[in-house]
Design an enzyme around this catalytic site. Sequence first.
Site, PDB file in Angstrom:
ATOM      1  N   CYS A 174       0.840  -1.206   0.000  1.00 33.85           N
ATOM      2  CA  CYS A 174       0.000   0.000   0.000  1.00 33.85           C
ATOM      3  C   CYS A 174       0.877   1.258   0.000  1.00 33.85           C
ATOM      4  CB  CYS A 174      -0.920  -0.023   1.215  1.00 33.85           C
ATOM      5  SG  CYS A 174      -1.847   1.488   1.481  1.00 33.85           S
ATOM      6  N   CYS A 188      -0.078   3.996   2.491  1.00 30.29           N
ATOM      7  CA  CYS A 188       0.298   3.588   3.850  1.00 30.29           C
ATOM      8  C   CYS A 188       1.731   4.011   4.158  1.00 30.29           C
ATOM      9  CB  CYS A 188       0.173   2.076   4.026  1.00 30.29           C
ATOM     10  SG  CYS A 188      -1.502   1.434   3.839  1.00 30.29           S
TER      11      CYS A 188
END
Length: 324
Positions: A79, A82
């Site tokens: 991700c 993230c």
Amino acid sequence: MQPRNMSMSGVVDLAAVKAAQEAKAKAEQARAEAARHGGTGAVSPADLVIDVDEAGFESEVLQRSTEVPVVIDFWAEWCEPCKQLSPVLERLAVEYGGRFLLAKIDVDANQMLMQQFGVQGIPAVFAVVAGQALPLFQGAAGEAQIRQTLDQLVQVAEERFGLTGLAVDPEAEPGDRPVAAERPAGPHDAALEAAVRALDAGDLAGAVQAYKNVLGEDPGNTEAKLGLAQAELLQRVQDADPQKVRQEAADKPGDARAQIAAADLDLVGGHVEDAFGRLIDTVRVTAGDDRDAVRVRLLELFEVVGADDPRVAAARRALARALF
């Protein structure tokens, strides 16, 4: 173990009421224990950011949330957003100096936790306070927004649950955190537990009576007052036909009885401001006994939500303007 109040409504969750009282007691006792031993029970800055998995969730998140707000960062290695958000949260966890604990959960390795929190996409950030799960934000967020959210979180944790966070000592050894002392049993704990068990079993009349028994001996018991208000609310709506109640309220905007019944349903459904606004509007258009009945029910709903909730404070001001 799934957090209590995973529904996120937070309005009529009696387990959450007890959790709040326990959290306050544990926080006060932890501070008292530290003072008696001449220390602060400080932790290392490295202990403010932890990796959590399903096996350790209960001890590292649920149990610790009775000492300090726990912010959960759901992330994954693949991700990209993230990778931008997580370092900011980690830096802020240290900067806030123990006002919250950051728990990082890898969703690829902990699918069950992801499902229990209802995470639809990552990054996703939640908090757990006194065992209650609260959604904070999802997706990438600017640092100013994150700080504002964290400020609100730590304020609520302190004002409603007595959680002032963890003391931090830069020289403390990582992993060397104090163990909170067990709270001694209170004189009414057994009766309060019986009330919660009755609620879990759907025995609302039994729960109401159990809370009344506690208040008969201890009229100032906060948990029993709030528990009784919530149990009586649930008792009032248990046999109601929501569609019929709402239709009658729509057809009779000035009818005190119809608006009171609809407000009860609003509150049980988590629509706190709608419930308050409905009754305040009804106060404005009624008089005499009808007006007084609406006012009394509104005060009862204030008890359900809790006097320290900002929505209650705002509604009290609005009620005063409507009355005077």
